[in-house]
Design an enzyme around this catalytic site. Structure first.
Site, PDB file in Angstrom:
ATOM      1  CB  ALA A  11     -29.205 103.161 -31.339  1.00 24.93           C
ATOM      2  CG  LEU A  14     -33.535  99.902 -22.470  1.00 22.95           C
ATOM      3  CD1 LEU A  14     -32.759  99.654 -21.090  1.00 22.95           C
ATOM      4  CD2 LEU A  14     -35.093 100.150 -22.350  1.00 22.95           C
ATOM      5  N   GLY A  15     -31.115 101.252 -25.711  1.00 21.94           N
ATOM      6  CA  GLY A  15     -31.244 100.578 -26.977  1.00 21.94           C
ATOM      7  C   GLY A  15     -29.706 100.060 -27.138  1.00 21.94           C
ATOM      8  CG  ASN A 103     -40.129 103.099 -18.077  1.00 20.56           C
ATOM      9  OD1 ASN A 103     -40.243 101.917 -17.807  1.00 20.56           O
ATOM     10  ND2 ASN A 103     -39.175 103.928 -17.645  1.00 20.56           N
ATOM     11  CB  ALA A 129     -28.523 101.865 -19.913  1.00 16.68           C
ATOM     12  CE  LYS A 181     -39.443 100.752 -14.753  1.00 16.76           C
ATOM     13  NZ  LYS A 181     -38.879 100.538 -15.969  1.00 16.76           N
ATOM     14  CG  ASN A 185     -41.843 104.844 -13.912  1.00 12.23           C
ATOM     15  OD1 ASN A 185     -40.856 105.063 -13.028  1.00 12.23           O
ATOM     16  ND2 ASN A 185     -41.753 104.284 -14.685  1.00 12.23           N
ATOM     17  CG  ASN A 189     -40.083 108.964 -12.898  1.00 11.45           C
ATOM     18  OD1 ASN A 189     -39.317 108.739 -12.259  1.00 11.45           O
ATOM     19  ND2 ASN A 189     -40.140 108.739 -14.315  1.00 11.45           N
TER      20      ASN A 189
HETATM   21  N1  LIG Z   1     -32.319 104.103 -19.813  1.00  4.02           N
HETATM   22  C1  LIG Z   1     -32.718 103.429 -18.757  1.00  4.02           C
HETATM   23  O1  LIG Z   1     -32.021 103.003 -17.892  1.00  4.02           O
HETATM   24  C2  LIG Z   1     -34.084 102.721 -18.864  1.00  4.02           C
HETATM   25  C3  LIG Z   1     -34.641 101.805 -17.911  1.00  4.02           C
HETATM   26  C4  LIG Z   1     -35.685 101.351 -18.103  1.00  4.02           C
HETATM   27  C5  LIG Z   1     -36.756 101.892 -19.059  1.00  4.02           C
HETATM   28  N2  LIG Z   1     -36.515 102.829 -19.871  1.00  4.02           N
HETATM   29  C6  LIG Z   1     -37.530 103.338 -20.927  1.00  4.02           C
HETATM   30  O2  LIG Z   1     -36.988 102.970 -22.151  1.00  4.02           O
HETATM   31  C7  LIG Z   1     -37.095 103.914 -23.079  1.00  4.02           C
HETATM   32  C8  LIG Z   1     -35.875 104.276 -23.644  1.00  4.02           C
HETATM   33  O3  LIG Z   1     -35.177 105.257 -22.546  1.00  4.02           O
HETATM   34  P1  LIG Z   1     -33.681 105.556 -22.975  1.00  4.02           P
HETATM   35  O4  LIG Z   1     -33.283 106.208 -21.636  1.00  4.02           O
HETATM   36  O5  LIG Z   1     -32.863 104.750 -23.748  1.00  4.02           O
HETATM   37  O6  LIG Z   1     -33.920 106.941 -23.890  1.00  4.02           O
HETATM   38  P2  LIG Z   1     -32.990 107.751 -25.080  1.00  4.02           P
HETATM   39  O7  LIG Z   1     -31.461 107.573 -24.277  1.00  4.02           O
HETATM   40  O8  LIG Z   1     -33.506 108.953 -25.070  1.00  4.02           O
HETATM   41  O9  LIG Z   1     -32.866 106.935 -26.295  1.00  4.02           O
HETATM   42  C9  LIG Z   1     -34.067 107.040 -27.413  1.00  4.02           C
HETATM   43  C10 LIG Z   1     -33.316 107.125 -28.598  1.00  4.02           C
HETATM   44  O10 LIG Z   1     -34.415 106.749 -29.654  1.00  4.02           O
HETATM   45  C11 LIG Z   1     -34.162 107.506 -30.754  1.00  4.02           C
HETATM   46  N3  LIG Z   1     -35.356 107.690 -31.593  1.00  4.02           N
HETATM   47  C12 LIG Z   1     -36.362 108.390 -31.510  1.00  4.02           C
HETATM   48  N4  LIG Z   1     -37.125 108.525 -32.665  1.00  4.02           N
HETATM   49  C13 LIG Z   1     -36.412 107.853 -33.404  1.00  4.02           C
HETATM   50  C14 LIG Z   1     -36.724 107.390 -34.903  1.00  4.02           C
HETATM   51  N5  LIG Z   1     -38.025 107.846 -35.349  1.00  4.02           N
HETATM   52  N6  LIG Z   1     -35.655 106.491 -35.494  1.00  4.02           N
HETATM   53  C15 LIG Z   1     -34.456 106.336 -34.982  1.00  4.02           C
HETATM   54  N7  LIG Z   1     -34.332 106.664 -33.695  1.00  4.02           N
HETATM   55  C16 LIG Z   1     -35.008 107.231 -33.060  1.00  4.02           C
HETATM   56  C17 LIG Z   1     -33.508 108.674 -30.308  1.00  4.02           C
HETATM   57  O11 LIG Z   1     -32.757 109.269 -31.295  1.00  4.02           O
HETATM   58  P3  LIG Z   1     -32.106 110.903 -31.137  1.00  4.02           P
HETATM   59  O12 LIG Z   1     -30.959 110.880 -29.929  1.00  4.02           O
HETATM   60  O13 LIG Z   1     -31.892 111.259 -32.501  1.00  4.02           O
HETATM   61  O14 LIG Z   1     -33.550 111.610 -30.666  1.00  4.02           O
HETATM   62  C18 LIG Z   1     -32.781 108.126 -29.011  1.00  4.02           C
HETATM   63  O15 LIG Z   1     -31.367 107.737 -29.361  1.00  4.02           O
HETATM   64  C19 LIG Z   1     -37.974 104.936 -22.313  1.00  4.02           C
HETATM   65  O16 LIG Z   1     -39.423 104.662 -22.384  1.00  4.02           O
HETATM   66  C20 LIG Z   1     -37.551 104.587 -20.972  1.00  4.02           C
HETATM   67  O17 LIG Z   1     -38.358 105.613 -20.078  1.00  4.02           O
HETATM   68  C21 LIG Z   1     -35.193 103.221 -19.853  1.00  4.02           C
END
Ligand SMILES: NC(=O)c1ccc[n+]([C@@H]2O[C@H](COP(=O)([O-])OP(=O)(O)OC[C@H]3O[C@@H](n4cnc5c(N)ncnc54)[C@H](OP(=O)(O)O)[C@@H]3O)[C@@H](O)[C@H]2O)c1
Length: 300
Positions: A11, A14-15, A103, A129, A181, A185, A189
């Site tokens: 969460a 993105l979550g 990704n 997000a 994609k 990336n 990146n």
């Molecule tokens: N954000 C975007 O706009 C976007 C767009 C396209 C694709 N993506 C892709 O989507 C994926 C997620 O990106 P994001 O930006 O949302 O990352 P993020 O903000 O770092 O969120 C990941 C979440 O996963 C949690 N997590 C990790 N291991 C866990 C576990 N074992 N149990 C419960 N929670 C766990 C983390 O918790 P903690 O905070 O406790 O570490 C963190 O809250 C990536 O692969 C990214 O490249 C993102």
């Protein structure tokens, strides 16, 4: 039949976007947090186009999920995806469907392998997000999520995401979208981290522009050997994305600046793995991989 109950595992940015959007459309959503998280209701704020929505979502640790989950959307970073799903797998009801949204390449197959008997789909999203704080998510870029089956039945995820206002398109070959994609990336990146620049900087900084071309040529050779053909080369495609998102800070640079682990293995590492598998040399990607590994180890 009971109403679908959708868990968000991971969460973060993105979550929370997916969870809050689904909940705002009246669907039943549960946030799965790290093990040991005490069951609670969380107030989540969703900001989109100047509007702010407050939602109350149930949450618990991944070690105490609700017993009636029918769907799971996996939104961790790529390196956390398989470990997280392995933690959840023993408690997942038979037949529960999983959508994995990372990704890069590699995590999707690792997730499917950890879930024998479950329908697993992969998504490739252009939604954007970020989190203003731990409970506030900003929907910064309206995109589309393309989804296709990896294992088992083809689940109609768009039936869930569409009513939540999240653009969704079912596709027969999700790997091709993930690879398309990935090649952007893998060029954009790492170069933004290396040159500490916004996306547009890779077109203006002479060293970055030259590296874009050589990384692109290697990626084209690797992906062609792996059976992927695209009308436009990786460098030209990436240049177009860099131009269109010139002011954006790439996700890898955001992670680097925040001292978080980079998705380097899933992105540059995936090109290296494919190159090795198909006998294509990738010295530029290797050099950038080694440099970023070194930088990330030292930190900022
Ligand atoms: N954000 C975007 O706009 C976007 C767009 C396209 C694709 N993506 C892709 O989507 C994926 C997620 O990106 P994001 O930006 O949302 O990352 P993020 O903000 O770092 O969120 C990941 C979440 O996963 C949690 N997590 C990790 N291991 C866990 C576990 N074992 N149990 C419960 N929670 C766990 C983390 O918790 P903690 O905070 O406790 O570490 C963190 O809250 C990536 O692969 C990214 O490249 C993102």
């Amino acid at each position: 039949m009971a109403a679908p109950r959708i868990a968000i595992l991971g969460a973060g940015s993105l979550g929370l976007l997916f969870g809050a959007s689904l909940a705002a459309s009246g669907q039943s959503v549960h946030l799965l947090r790290r093990p040991g998280h005490r069951p609670t209701e969380e107030r989540i704020r969703l900001e989109r186009g100047g509007e702010r929505r407050e939602l109350s979502l149930p949450a618990s640790g991944i070690d105490s999920p609700p017993p009636d989950l029918s769907h799971v959307i996996l939104c961790t970073k790529a390196h956390d995806a398989a470990p997280a799903i392995r933690q959840l797998a023993p408690a997942l009801p038979p037949g529960a469907a999983v959508l994995t949204l990372q990704n890069g390449l590699g995590s999707q197959d690792a997730v499917a392998a950890a879930l024998p008997g479950h329908p697993v789909s992969a998504g490739c999203t252009t939604e954007g997000a970020w989190r203003r704080d731990a409970r506030t998510v900003v929907h910064a870029g309206i995109g589309v999520t393309r989804i296709g089956p990896l294992q088992g039945d083809d689940v109609d995820w768009c039936q869930r995401l569409g009513p939540a206002g999240l653009g969704c398109e079912p596709v027969p070959d999700i790997r091709r979208w993930l690879v398309d994609k990935l090649r952007v990336n893998a060029l954009l990146n790492p170069l933004t981290v290396l040159h500490d620049c916004r996306n547009g900087g890779v077109l203006e900084i002479p060293g970055a522009r030259a590296a874009l071309e050589s990384l692109g040529a290697e990626a084209d050779a690797v992906l062609a050997a792996a059976g992927y053909r695209f009308a436009e080369g990786a460098a030209a495609r990436t240049a177009a994305v860099a131009r269109a998102t010139a002011d954006n800070v790439s996700s890898m640079l955001q992670d680097y600046r925040a001292g978080r682990r980079l998705e380097l293995d899933a992105i540059t590492g995936a090109i290296l793995t494919l190159g090795a598998r198909h006998g294509i040399a990738t010295p530029e990607h290797q050099r950038i991989y080694d440099t970023l590994r070194g930088l990330a180890a030292v930190g900022r």
